[in-house]
Design a protein around this motif. Structure first.
Motif, short mmCIF file in Angstrom:
data_model
loop_
_atom_site.label_atom_id
_atom_site.label_comp_id
_atom_site.label_asym_id
_atom_site.label_seq_id
_atom_site.Cartn_x
_atom_site.Cartn_y
_atom_site.Cartn_z
N ARG A 52 33.30 85.40 -13.13
CA ARG A 52 34.30 86.48 -13.10
C ARG A 52 33.85 87.55 -14.09
O ARG A 52 33.07 87.28 -14.99
CB ARG A 52 35.65 85.84 -13.36
N ASP A 54 33.99 90.19 -17.17
CA ASP A 54 34.65 90.25 -18.48
C ASP A 54 35.34 91.59 -18.71
O ASP A 54 36.05 91.76 -19.69
CB ASP A 54 33.62 90.06 -19.60
N PRO A 147 13.79 78.28 -17.57
CA PRO A 147 12.86 77.69 -18.55
C PRO A 147 11.97 76.64 -17.91
O PRO A 147 12.42 75.95 -16.98
CB PRO A 147 13.78 77.04 -19.58
N GLY A 181 22.70 76.06 -21.63
CA GLY A 181 23.04 77.47 -21.83
C GLY A 181 24.50 77.65 -22.16
O GLY A 181 25.38 77.17 -21.44
N THR A 182 24.74 78.40 -23.25
CA THR A 182 26.11 78.68 -23.68
C THR A 182 26.27 80.16 -23.97
O THR A 182 26.87 80.57 -24.96
CB THR A 182 26.47 77.83 -24.93
N GLY A 183 25.69 80.98 -23.06
CA GLY A 183 25.92 82.44 -23.11
C GLY A 183 27.20 82.74 -22.31
O GLY A 183 27.99 81.83 -22.01
N SER A 184 27.38 84.00 -21.93
CA SER A 184 28.59 84.40 -21.19
C SER A 184 28.76 83.55 -19.93
O SER A 184 29.88 83.20 -19.56
CB SER A 184 28.51 85.86 -20.76
N THR A 185 27.63 83.24 -19.28
CA THR A 185 27.70 82.47 -18.03
C THR A 185 28.08 81.03 -18.29
O THR A 185 29.01 80.48 -17.68
CB THR A 185 26.34 82.52 -17.30
N GLN A 188 31.58 80.40 -18.98
CA GLN A 188 32.48 80.46 -17.82
C GLN A 188 32.36 79.20 -16.95
O GLN A 188 33.36 78.70 -16.43
CB GLN A 188 32.14 81.67 -16.94
N ARG A 205 21.71 75.28 -27.44
CA ARG A 205 20.68 75.63 -28.43
C ARG A 205 21.32 76.48 -29.54
O ARG A 205 21.14 76.22 -30.70
CB ARG A 205 19.52 76.37 -27.76
N THR A 206 22.08 77.50 -29.10
CA THR A 206 22.72 78.38 -30.08
C THR A 206 24.20 78.53 -29.73
O THR A 206 24.52 78.90 -28.59
CB THR A 206 22.07 79.79 -30.04
N LYS A 324 24.80 89.48 -30.36
CA LYS A 324 24.49 89.17 -28.96
C LYS A 324 25.72 89.59 -28.18
O LYS A 324 26.80 89.68 -28.76
CB LYS A 324 24.28 87.68 -28.77
N GLY A 376 20.31 82.50 -18.19
CA GLY A 376 20.23 83.94 -18.27
C GLY A 376 19.12 84.58 -17.45
O GLY A 376 18.66 84.02 -16.45
N TRP A 490 18.62 88.76 -25.47
CA TRP A 490 17.91 89.41 -24.37
C TRP A 490 17.89 90.92 -24.52
O TRP A 490 17.09 91.60 -23.89
CB TRP A 490 18.47 88.97 -23.01
P1 NAP Z 1 22.28 84.53 -21.89
O1 NAP Z 1 23.30 85.28 -22.60
O2 NAP Z 1 20.87 84.93 -22.03
O3 NAP Z 1 22.45 83.01 -22.32
C1 NAP Z 1 21.52 82.06 -21.93
C2 NAP Z 1 21.82 80.73 -22.58
O4 NAP Z 1 20.82 79.82 -22.19
C3 NAP Z 1 21.79 80.79 -24.10
O5 NAP Z 1 22.72 79.89 -24.61
C4 NAP Z 1 20.38 80.36 -24.42
O6 NAP Z 1 20.22 79.78 -25.69
C5 NAP Z 1 20.17 79.31 -23.36
N1 NAP Z 1 18.76 79.12 -23.04
C6 NAP Z 1 17.91 80.02 -22.48
N2 NAP Z 1 16.69 79.47 -22.36
C7 NAP Z 1 16.78 78.22 -22.86
C8 NAP Z 1 15.85 77.16 -23.03
N3 NAP Z 1 14.57 77.30 -22.67
N4 NAP Z 1 16.27 76.02 -23.59
C9 NAP Z 1 17.55 75.90 -23.96
N5 NAP Z 1 18.49 76.84 -23.85
C10 NAP Z 1 18.09 78.00 -23.31
O7 NAP Z 1 22.55 84.48 -20.32
P2 NAP Z 1 23.95 84.54 -19.54
O8 NAP Z 1 24.92 83.64 -20.15
O9 NAP Z 1 23.64 84.37 -18.10
O10 NAP Z 1 24.44 86.00 -19.79
C11 NAP Z 1 23.57 87.11 -19.65
C12 NAP Z 1 24.40 88.37 -19.61
O11 NAP Z 1 24.98 88.50 -18.32
C13 NAP Z 1 25.57 88.38 -20.56
O12 NAP Z 1 25.20 88.65 -21.86
C14 NAP Z 1 26.43 89.44 -19.92
O13 NAP Z 1 25.99 90.73 -20.23
C15 NAP Z 1 26.20 89.17 -18.44
N6 NAP Z 1 27.28 88.31 -17.92
C16 NAP Z 1 28.47 88.88 -17.73
C17 NAP Z 1 29.49 88.13 -17.28
C18 NAP Z 1 30.79 88.76 -17.07
O14 NAP Z 1 31.04 89.93 -17.20
N7 NAP Z 1 31.71 87.95 -16.73
C19 NAP Z 1 29.34 86.79 -17.02
C20 NAP Z 1 28.10 86.22 -17.22
C21 NAP Z 1 27.07 87.00 -17.67
P3 NAP Z 1 19.81 80.72 -26.94
O15 NAP Z 1 21.04 81.52 -27.26
O16 NAP Z 1 19.42 79.76 -27.98
O17 NAP Z 1 18.67 81.58 -26.49
#
Ligand code: NAP
Length: 536
Positions: A52, A54, A147, A181-185, A188, A205-206, A324, A376, A490
């Protein structure tokens, strides 16, 4: 080979609007090439459970037409992926765009011929088209980061990437699921999978700072209010650096007494959403102020999560709040109180390899039926560099951007004439409410092409000097900002080992950026060169 005035690559928010204005305002012969079999771009591929936006729905819409805005009612404060996909299909039909979109058409090569001033566009399916102008509307977060974990082939379970989710939703009922992975995705998808999986193992990881979204259904009166407030919202977004519909705070966190400060944080937390980061004016530039936000969020997490070891892992931050992209969530931290959810620290004990039955870290094996990679994207440049783009004198984009992306305004690249980027590297793009940045870019490009038609120009190209100067402005704009302190982010190319480590987006604000772009077009495109062919 069919020839077009303009080829647009991508049928997401950007490609659809660009098609509408080039075709319906300028009368050009335009074709959109889209890899998927439907419209949506990022909202086509990211169909994982919990996907969804943000940004609030009332702001995450096209604003170029009030009629169009009023013709669509969003059902929730934050729109889900299926609803955004439906919205973009609705726009597509309303503006009769579909007939000029060619689906299942992934571009593999873009080659510029100096002799004919033509771009030839090679598709992966073997077809070829040509055009005078190419507009890359390929999205900033469209090339997935997968990865390399050794021994993938021996794993008996299923593997999914959130950014390339299957059309037919996989079922996780009664399964042992892992999520990396514990980014925005990740934030959710984790609460949604936890509800259905037999067991969920989250590999972190973070840790990330997350603020509650406070999503809710919209009532009829909410929808009517959004329509009534169209002009007001539009003005607010025009003047907000991120294109969001609220005003910036002008209060410093460190200069506010603790009681008042906590009251303001509490109010922002209760309100929910991305505006939390605008509670104070100096959170992104002042250590002391940033720590107040960081500590406030830490306290909240510790109050929500029952197990103290898990709470410590979730708050073991290594970067300032907001450095971030801060996520927002629905029941993310609460999810770790479920009996079927386990949090594993892969910073302490990294993943070593797949095994037949799951994942091996440096200290344990985790048995899994399915693994979800929420890892990501190769953001901002990944998709552009994956197409083989050749400009003047056979210069490839890969060579030209070896040290990092070089663009003027994130819109145009020296040596690549008549190629425009929507929300390209060097533009505010990912630091903003994307549809606002997209509309501004598509309109700038359309005005520029109109200028070229009126003046009978054949090519436009950013000068090397203008691009170098602009990239200096990009570095200048981020100086002193905590964005530079999250080394793995990123924004800095930090998530992809082989990427140059440079801050990619323009952090000076969409409001300021719009003024800069307007000044460039008013100056008859200072920083760009035009050519006319002998035929003119
Ligand atoms: P992300 O922010 O890049 O997060 C990726 C996650 O995967 C992080 O926790 C990262 O850990 C982990 N990771 C990546 N490579 C890894 C590896 N080799 N081993 C272990 N862990 C690994 O990606 P995302 O969550 O898809 O989000 C990307 C962007 O998309 C967001 O910042 C946002 O701008 C957009 N987004 C928006 C929405 C929305 O509006 N609803 C939703 C989802 C995404 P580390 O932190 O340690 O690198």
């Amino acid at each position: 080979m069919e020839h077009f005035d303009a080829i647009i690559i991508g049928a997401g928010f950007a490609g659809l609007y660009q098609l509408h204005i080039l075709r319906d305002r300028l009368g050009l012969k335009v074709k959109v090439l889209e890899k998927a079999d439907g419209v949506g771009g990022t909202w086509y591929w990211n169909r994982y459970p919990g996907a969804r936006c943000d940004t609030e729905s009332k702001a995450y819409s096209y604003y170029f037409s009030k009629d169009l805005y009023e013709a669509w009612d969003w059902s929730e404060r934050y729109p889900t992926q299926p609803e955004i996909e439906r919205y973009l299909n609705f726009v597509c039909d309303k503006l009769n765009l579909r007939k000029d979109i060619q689906f299942k058409s992934e571009v593999s090569d873009l080659i510029y011929s100096e002799k004919n001033n033509i771009w030839s566009i090679q598709l992966k399916n073997g077809n070829k088209v040509s055009a005078k102008y190419v507009i890359a509307a390929v999205g900033c977060l469209s090339f997935t980061n997968k990865p390399e974990i050794p021994n993938e082939k021996i794993f008996n379970g299923e593997i999914y990437h959130t950014g390339n989710w299957p059309q037919k939703n996989p079922t996780f009922q009664n399964k042992r699921v892992g999520i990396i992975g514990t980014g925005s995705t990740g934030i959710q998808v984790i609460p949604e999978v936890a509800k259905i999986a037999k067991k969920l193992t989250v590999f972190q990881r973070t840790p990330n700072y997350s603020v509650p979204a406070k999503n809710h259904k919209l009532t009829k009166s909410d929808q009517l209010n959004a329509n009534k407030e169209f002009e007001k919202l539009e003005q607010l977004m025009l003047h907000h650096r991120g294109g969001h519909p609220w005003t910036h705070s002008n209060i410093s966190a460190k200069d506010t007494n603790e009681i008042k400060r906590n009251e303001l944080y509490e109010r922002a937390w209760e309100n929910g959403g991305l505006s939390f980061r605008d509670t104070f004016s100096d959170l992104s530039i002042n250590n002391e102020s940033n720590e107040t936000a960081s500590n406030f969020i830490k306290e909240k997490i510790k109050n929500i999560v029952n197990d103290s070891k898990t709470a410590n892992l979730l708050t073991n931050f290594d970067h300032p709040f907001g450095s971030k992209r801060p996520p927002i969530d629905t029941n993310y931290y609460e999810t770790f109180n479920r009996k079927n959810v386990n949090l594993i620290d892969i910073r302490e004990n990294p993943i070593i390899s797949f095994t037949k039955n799951g994942i091996q870290t440096s200290n344990d094996e985790y048995e899994l039926d399915a693994l979800i990679l929420a890892t990501g994207f190769d953001a901002l440049t990944g998709t552009l560099l994956n197409m083989k783009i050749k400009g003047r004198k056979n210069i490839t984009l890969n060579e030209y951007w070896k040290a990092g992306p070089l663009t003027n305004l994130g819109l145009s690249i020296p040596n690549f004439p008549n190629l425009f980027l929507i929300t390209g590297p060097g533009s505010p793009a990912v630091l903003t409410n994307m549809p606002r940045a997209i509309e501004q870019h598509a309109e700038w490009i359309s005005d520029c092409i109109k200028f070229m038609i009126i003046n009978e120009n054949d090519t436009i190209e950013a000068t090397q000097l203008s691009a170098e100067t602009w990239i200096e402005s990009v570095y200048e704009a981020v100086k002193g900002n905590f964005f530079l302190s999250a080394k793995h982010s990123w924004y800095l190319g930090g998530n992809i080992p082989e990427k140059p480590k440079v801050f990619i987006p323009y952090a000076g604000g969409l409001d300021k950026y719009r003024q800069i772009c307007d000044a460039v077009s008013k100056s008859d495109y200072n920083g760009f060169v035009f050519t006319k062919s002998l035929n003119n």
